[in-house]
Write a protein that holds these residues in place. Sequence first.
Motif, PDB file in Angstrom:
ATOM      1  N   LEU A 106       4.671  -1.566   1.614  1.00  0.00           N
ATOM      2  CA  LEU A 106       5.230  -0.530   0.514  1.00  0.00           C
ATOM      3  C   LEU A 106       6.607   0.010   0.567  1.00  0.00           C
ATOM      4  N   LYS A 107       7.263   0.079  -0.701  1.00  0.00           N
ATOM      5  CA  LYS A 107       8.388   0.507  -0.826  1.00  0.00           C
ATOM      6  C   LYS A 107       8.335   1.889  -1.752  1.00  0.00           C
ATOM      7  N   LEU A 108       8.305   3.049  -1.334  1.00  0.00           N
ATOM      8  CA  LEU A 108       7.929   4.138  -2.125  1.00  0.00           C
ATOM      9  C   LEU A 108       9.194   5.157  -2.357  1.00  0.00           C
ATOM     10  N   THR A 109       9.165   5.727  -3.507  1.00  0.00           N
ATOM     11  CA  THR A 109      10.400   6.418  -4.155  1.00  0.00           C
ATOM     12  C   THR A 109       9.720   7.724  -4.354  1.00  0.00           C
ATOM     13  N   PHE A 110      10.110   8.975  -3.792  1.00  0.00           N
ATOM     14  CA  PHE A 110       9.761  10.202  -4.031  1.00  0.00           C
ATOM     15  C   PHE A 110      10.869  10.929  -4.852  1.00  0.00           C
ATOM     16  N   SER A 111      10.362  11.589  -5.824  1.00  0.00           N
ATOM     17  CA  SER A 111      11.343  12.192  -6.784  1.00  0.00           C
ATOM     18  C   SER A 111      11.340  13.853  -6.240  1.00  0.00           C
ATOM     19  N   ASN A 112      12.490  14.259  -6.000  1.00  0.00           N
ATOM     20  CA  ASN A 112      12.693  15.993  -6.062  1.00  0.00           C
ATOM     21  C   ASN A 112      11.946  16.680  -7.000  1.00  0.00           C
ATOM     22  N   LYS A 113      12.093  16.124  -8.246  1.00  0.00           N
ATOM     23  CA  LYS A 113      11.703  16.873  -9.436  1.00  0.00           C
ATOM     24  C   LYS A 113      10.075  16.468  -9.663  1.00  0.00           C
ATOM     25  N   GLY A 114       9.188  17.461  -9.149  1.00  0.00           N
ATOM     26  CA  GLY A 114       7.822  17.092  -9.456  1.00  0.00           C
ATOM     27  C   GLY A 114       7.083  16.735  -8.036  1.00  0.00           C
ATOM     28  N   GLY A 115       8.095  16.215  -7.159  1.00  0.00           N
ATOM     29  CA  GLY A 115       7.498  15.864  -5.678  1.00  0.00           C
ATOM     30  C   GLY A 115       6.614  14.953  -5.562  1.00  0.00           C
ATOM     31  N   LEU A 117       5.442  10.442  -6.701  1.00  0.00           N
ATOM     32  CA  LEU A 117       6.042   9.303  -6.530  1.00  0.00           C
ATOM     33  C   LEU A 117       6.408   8.476  -7.712  1.00  0.00           C
ATOM     34  N   SER A 118       7.821   8.452  -7.892  1.00  0.00           N
ATOM     35  CA  SER A 118       8.388   7.908  -9.227  1.00  0.00           C
ATOM     36  C   SER A 118       8.480   6.436  -9.009  1.00  0.00           C
ATOM     37  N   GLU A 119       8.334   5.791  -7.939  1.00  0.00           N
ATOM     38  CA  GLU A 119       8.107   4.355  -7.845  1.00  0.00           C
ATOM     39  C   GLU A 119       7.168   3.823  -6.617  1.00  0.00           C
ATOM     40  N   VAL A 120       6.273   2.799  -7.048  1.00  0.00           N
ATOM     41  CA  VAL A 120       5.601   2.226  -5.840  1.00  0.00           C
ATOM     42  C   VAL A 120       5.705   0.825  -5.883  1.00  0.00           C
ATOM     43  N   MET A 121       6.191   0.108  -5.140  1.00  0.00           N
ATOM     44  CA  MET A 121       6.642  -1.345  -5.133  1.00  0.00           C
ATOM     45  C   MET A 121       5.744  -2.053  -4.115  1.00  0.00           C
ATOM     46  N   LEU A 122       4.949  -3.071  -4.376  1.00  0.00           N
ATOM     47  CA  LEU A 122       4.194  -3.627  -3.489  1.00  0.00           C
ATOM     48  C   LEU A 122       5.038  -5.090  -2.939  1.00  0.00           C
ATOM     49  N   LYS A 123       5.499  -4.960  -1.663  1.00  0.00           N
ATOM     50  CA  LYS A 123       6.556  -5.855  -1.288  1.00  0.00           C
ATOM     51  C   LYS A 123       6.195  -7.203  -0.984  1.00  0.00           C
ATOM     52  N   LYS A 124       5.030  -7.451  -0.767  1.00  0.00           N
ATOM     53  CA  LYS A 124       4.443  -8.806  -0.734  1.00  0.00           C
ATOM     54  C   LYS A 124       4.025  -9.595  -2.061  1.00  0.00           C
ATOM     55  N   TYR A 125       4.061  -9.003  -3.258  1.00  0.00           N
ATOM     56  CA  TYR A 125       3.606  -9.712  -4.255  1.00  0.00           C
ATOM     57  C   TYR A 125       4.636  -9.600  -5.417  1.00  0.00           C
ATOM     58  N   HIS A 126       4.467 -10.738  -6.354  1.00  0.00           N
ATOM     59  CA  HIS A 126       5.225 -10.858  -7.637  1.00  0.00           C
ATOM     60  C   HIS A 126       4.238 -11.091  -8.672  1.00  0.00           C
ATOM     61  N   ASN A 127       4.754 -10.735  -9.880  1.00  0.00           N
ATOM     62  CA  ASN A 127       4.227 -11.099 -11.089  1.00  0.00           C
ATOM     63  C   ASN A 127       4.311 -12.722 -11.441  1.00  0.00           C
ATOM     64  N   TYR A 128       3.738 -12.849 -12.718  1.00  0.00           N
ATOM     65  CA  TYR A 128       3.932 -14.174 -13.059  1.00  0.00           C
ATOM     66  C   TYR A 128       5.463 -14.587 -13.513  1.00  0.00           C
ATOM     67  N   ASP A 129       6.045 -13.686 -13.615  1.00  0.00           N
ATOM     68  CA  ASP A 129       7.712 -14.063 -13.861  1.00  0.00           C
ATOM     69  C   ASP A 129       8.418 -13.821 -12.708  1.00  0.00           C
ATOM     70  N   SER A 130       7.878 -13.764 -11.544  1.00  0.00           N
ATOM     71  CA  SER A 130       8.664 -13.741 -10.172  1.00  0.00           C
ATOM     72  C   SER A 130       9.214 -12.365  -9.924  1.00  0.00           C
ATOM     73  N   ILE A 131       8.674 -11.403 -10.717  1.00  0.00           N
ATOM     74  CA  ILE A 131       9.121  -9.948 -10.533  1.00  0.00           C
ATOM     75  C   ILE A 131       8.480  -9.173  -9.629  1.00  0.00           C
ATOM     76  N   PRO A 132       9.046  -8.460  -8.667  1.00  0.00           N
ATOM     77  CA  PRO A 132       8.162  -7.586  -7.984  1.00  0.00           C
ATOM     78  C   PRO A 132       6.924  -7.045  -8.338  1.00  0.00           C
ATOM     79  N   ILE A 133       5.833  -6.645  -7.753  1.00  0.00           N
ATOM     80  CA  ILE A 133       4.781  -5.884  -8.346  1.00  0.00           C
ATOM     81  C   ILE A 133       5.214  -4.376  -8.286  1.00  0.00           C
TER      82      ILE A 133
END
Length: 630
Positions: A106-115, A117-133
């Motif tokens: 996982l690649k996780l992004t935590f935001s100071n505002k609200g405390g 997760l503002s982003e959760v990316m699954l590093k091993k997978y991509h969608n049908y357009d080859s964009i990270p999930i």
Amino acid sequence: MEEKKFDLNSFIGFILIFGILVYMLYRNQPTPEELAEQEKQKQEQVEQEKQDTSANSQVANYRDSTNVVSDSLKLEQLKGQLGSFAYSASLPSANDKQTVVETDLLKLTFSNKGGYLSEVMLKKYHNYDSIPIYIIKDGNAEFNLTFGTTDNRTLNTANLYFQPEITNNGDNTIVTMRLKASEQQYLEYRYELQPDNYMMGFSIRSQGLSNVINGSQEIDLNWGISTYRHARSISYENRYTELVYEYEDGKDDYLGQSEVTETTESDITYVAYKQHFFTSVLLSETPFKTGYLKSENLVKDEEIDTVFTKRFKAKLPLELQAGELNKQMDWYYGPSDYKILNSYDRNLDEILPLGWGIFGWINRYIFIPVFGFLSSFLPYGIAIIVLTILVRIIMSPVTYKSYLSQAKMKVIKPEIAEINEKYKDNAMKKQQETMALYGKAGVNPMAGCLPALMQLPVFYALFQFFPSAFDLRQKSFLWADDLSSYDTIAKLPFHIPFYGDHVSLFPLLASLAIFFYMRMTTGQQVASQPTQEGMPDMGKMMKVMIYISPVMMLFFFNNYASGLSLYYFVSNLITIGIMLVIKNYIIDEDKIHNKIQENKKKPKKQNKFQRKMQEMMEQAEQQKKNQKRK
């Protein structure tokens, strides 16, 4: 041309003007006293600038050393808005900065505002357009605590600033986000990430806030997400995108596929936002006493390239313990993979729509293990074909029984026609004689239906298995580049309702196989079924179904997973082959006819049920005769 001459008057004028300017400059030059005063003023200006610079430096140093805003007016304004939590807004962390933490998965992004997760990316997978999930990105999710304070304020943590801190506990990474009322008073979100795990520990606790949080008001945990589209077919993906939850000590349910669905349940232990092949789950070690759940379909027109599929919301109340919050939970952000979900032993496999009752049992204990074994050493398309062959071989005795029953019915059909003609005016007698013929010939008219009914659990289980098989995702076979999505051999310049804007080959082949299979079986069934007066012509109805069923199959599966269409295509081909072998090499209708004739000569002993039915029919016949006499 006129010759220019020297003009004495102009020359004298220039001399006089120059002299006047020199005299004015001489008269206006400063005196020595004035020069001294100017020098004094310059020195004072330099000293003032030095003093201002020193004062600014001292203010900056003071702010850096104390980490507080020196503007007392601003601090008072924050206190008026946030009460005790004004302190958090005065800290340097009161900004929109983010903290990024990565694990193996996982690649996780935590935001100071609200405390949160503002982003959760699954590093091993991509969608049908080859964009990270991305499960969370660009504000598609929200996480917020709403609570009242003792000074009559209602605060939302999504609008407040948390102070981040990252520590390590062995191989685990701990991210702590604190909303501070002071250095010793705070509300804390604690995330514990493991290196090779989609599940992370999560807790909400408070310290020293018993006199700040109003315990008489409800404290609500609000969690919502708009689920991103990840698959090529939005209609297919949206069909398997749903909110699933567990409640009341192990029960599980889902909100369905309506435009808007909502419910309130008690003792909720987890809430899952399932996005077909990816899932977000909030789990609690101790159940939430109640919970409000809502699902909203965001796909209004499947022809439009929609970004989101559904909008999910959950409102879960938190309880204070001795005036403080202390709730232990877990987050799961990862694939909807049966093997992974089942490994946690927390009933998460129920998130997958494997079917209820015997259907789910067949998938869990037969098809998933067998397919997992086959795909461990075979390409996925070949593994589907081998699985299909195994299923058809195992079901071949049932197919044989069904075909044998139809052959027997075909042999005695002329005798049944004679009975129908002989007793056409006496329905009761006709029924008695028909049942007697069945008994003497050893023919069970239901034998042809029972094998088909026995196969239904297997067919339905496989129908549920393929859309849930995460391993098929983005696995190619022949012309299909993704067995979990539809295959495309041609794009249409227009959209056909219920069909789509493309032509898939596997559904087309499966439909042709069904057509030839139904021609074979329907012809046998029509030949074996006796005609009954007053009953609809089953032969005509079956002949119509020969053409309707393949067309329905073609439309229904054009947007389904090509792996499922591949299975039905191969399955029907094998079934056709088995039936040809049975018909041409195993079953001999002449032998069946001779066997039936021998059975007729033998005295047939009736069982209790048959005797009872015989007695009831005779009594009904006798009553009918008595009524005629009257």
